[in-house]
Design a protein around this motif. Structure first.
Motif, short mmCIF file in Angstrom:
data_model
loop_
_atom_site.label_atom_id
_atom_site.label_comp_id
_atom_site.label_asym_id
_atom_site.label_seq_id
_atom_site.Cartn_x
_atom_site.Cartn_y
_atom_site.Cartn_z
N ARG A 61 11.24 -12.87 34.09
CA ARG A 61 12.02 -13.00 32.73
C ARG A 61 11.24 -13.77 31.82
NH1 ARG A 61 18.42 -14.09 34.58
NH2 ARG A 61 18.61 -12.35 36.07
N MET A 62 10.36 -14.64 32.39
CA MET A 62 9.61 -15.48 31.49
C MET A 62 8.51 -15.02 30.79
SD MET A 62 9.80 -18.90 33.72
CE MET A 62 9.29 -20.08 32.28
N PHE A 63 8.04 -13.84 31.31
CA PHE A 63 6.74 -13.03 30.69
C PHE A 63 7.28 -11.74 30.34
CE2 PHE A 63 5.08 -16.23 33.73
CZ PHE A 63 4.05 -16.75 32.89
N PRO A 64 6.76 -11.37 29.07
CA PRO A 64 5.58 -12.15 28.28
C PRO A 64 6.44 -13.31 27.39
CG PRO A 64 6.32 -10.08 27.05
CD PRO A 64 6.69 -10.03 28.47
N PRO A 65 5.63 -14.36 27.20
CA PRO A 65 6.10 -15.25 26.37
C PRO A 65 6.43 -14.77 24.80
CG PRO A 65 3.82 -15.63 26.48
CD PRO A 65 4.23 -14.44 27.57
N LEU A 108 19.12 -19.57 28.41
CA LEU A 108 18.65 -18.75 29.43
C LEU A 108 17.61 -17.79 28.51
CD1 LEU A 108 21.36 -17.62 31.85
CD2 LEU A 108 20.01 -19.73 31.92
N ALA A 109 17.14 -18.49 27.50
CA ALA A 109 16.17 -17.68 26.60
C ALA A 109 14.60 -17.91 27.37
CB ALA A 109 15.90 -18.13 25.44
N TRP A 110 14.44 -17.27 28.43
CA TRP A 110 13.30 -17.63 29.17
C TRP A 110 11.80 -17.21 28.56
CZ3 TRP A 110 14.52 -20.69 32.82
CH2 TRP A 110 15.63 -20.48 33.41
#
Length: 271
Positions: free
Chosen positions: A63-67, A240-242
Motif C-alpha cells: 500500500r505504501m508504493f508508489p509514493p 492510513l494514507a500509506w
C-alpha cells in the motif's frame, strides 16, 4: 600460566582448574539470566501476531508504493519547521551547555565540592532523558507547537555538548594557560586567549555534530505534537494514507542525508 609435568615434558595449560570452573560458572549464569529475561519479555506476547507479521508487513508495504510525490508540496513548510527546530534547539542547548561545561571541568570549575557536582548532575540528567520524553512533558506544559520541540531539543543537547566539551576543556595544555596567567590577564582574557584557542575546534565540531543529530530527532518530535515533519507523519498514519507516509519518510531520509553531508563538510573545514 599453570604447568603440568608429564613424562614427555611440561604441559602448559591455558587456565587453572579453578579458573576454568569460574569461567563455566559465569557462562552458566549468563545463559540462565538471558533465558530468564527472554521469558519475562515474551510472557505477554501473542505469538499468532508474530507469525502473521510477515504477511501484514507485505500488505502495508504494497500500500505504501508508489509514493505520492505530489504531497511534497505540503511538506515544504513542515520541513522548514523541522530544520528551524533543530537549529534553534541546538543553538540554545550549546549556549546553556558551554558555561555548564566550564563548571564541570576540573581545571576551570570554581568549586570541586559544589559547582562541579551540580554541573555533572545537570549533564547526566539531560543525557538520561530522550528528547521524545522531553517533548511529551513540554507539550503537556506549553501546549503543542514548535516552542516545545525547540526546548526539548535544547534540553537533550545540554548533556551531549556539555560532556564532550568539559572533557575537551580538561585536556587543554596547562603550560599555555599558565603563560597567559603570567601576563596578569583577567578571567575573561584567560578564557579568550588561553582556553578558547585550544577548545575552539572541538567546540565547533561538537556543535555541528549535535545539530546533525538534532535534525534526525526533530523529524519525529511532531509525533507527540511538537510540529514539523513528525506532525504530518502522525496525521498521515492516523488516516492510513500509506503513500503519503512513504513520501514523508523519503523526505526525512533526504533531509538526514543532506544534514550528514553538511555536518561532515563543516567538521572537515574546521578540524
Amino acid at each position: 600460566m599453570p604447568v603440568i609435568k608429564t613424562e614427555s615434558g611440561p604441559v602448559w595449560l591455558r587456565r587453572t582448574p579453578q579458573a576454568s570452573l569460574r569461567l563455566w560458572a559465569a557462562w552458566f549464569v549468563f545463559v540462565a539470566l538471558t533465558v530468564w529475561c527472554w521469558l519475562v519479555m515474551t510472557k505477554d506476547t501473542i505469538w499468532y501476531f508474530v507469525t502473521d507479521a510477515p504477511q501484514q508487513a507485505a500488505d502495508i508495504g504494497s500500500r505504501m508504493f508508489p509514493p505520492r510525490l505530489s504531497y511534497i508540496e505540503k511538506l515544504i513548510w513542515p520541513l522548514w519547521d523541522t530544520i528551524n527546530m533543530a537549529t534553534l534547539g541546538t543553538m540554545l542547548g550549546v549556549a546553556i551547555a558551554t558555561p555548564i561545561a566550564f563548571l564541570a571541568a576540573r581545571n576551570t570549575t570554581p568549586s570541586l565540592m559544589i559547582a562541579r557536582p551540580i554541573a555533572l548532575f545537570i549533564i547526566v540528567a539531560s543525557r538520561s532523558i530522550n528528547s521524545l520524553i522531553w517533548a511529551l512533558l513540554l507539550v503537556s506544559i506549553l501546549g503543542p507547537g514548535l516552542l516545545a520541540g525547540i526546548i526539548a531539543i535544547a534540553l537533550r543537547s545540554i548533556g551531549f555538548v556539555g560532556k564532550l566539551l568539559y572533557e575537551a576543556i580538561e585536556e587543554t595544555e596547562a603550560t599555555q594557560i599558565e603563560a597567559v596567567q603570567a601576563t596578569g590577564a583577567s578571567g575573561a582574557q584567560l578564557l579568550n586567549y588561553g582556553y578558547w584557542p585550544q577548545i575552539a575546534p572541538a567546540f565547533w565540531g561538537i556543535s555541528v555534530f549535535r545539530w546533525d543529530i538534532n535534525i534526525r530527532e526533530s523529524a519525529v518530535l511532531g509525533l507527540v505534537g511538537a510540529g514539523g515533519l513528525g506532525l504530518q507523519l502522525q496525521a498521515s498514519l492516523a488516516v492510513l494514507a500509506w503513500p503519503q507516509v512513504t513520501t514523508i519518510l523519503l523526505v526525512i531520509l533526504a533531509t538526514v542525508v543532506f544534514s550528514e553531508w553538511v555536518s561532515a563538510k563543516v567538521r572537515h573545514a574546521i578540524i
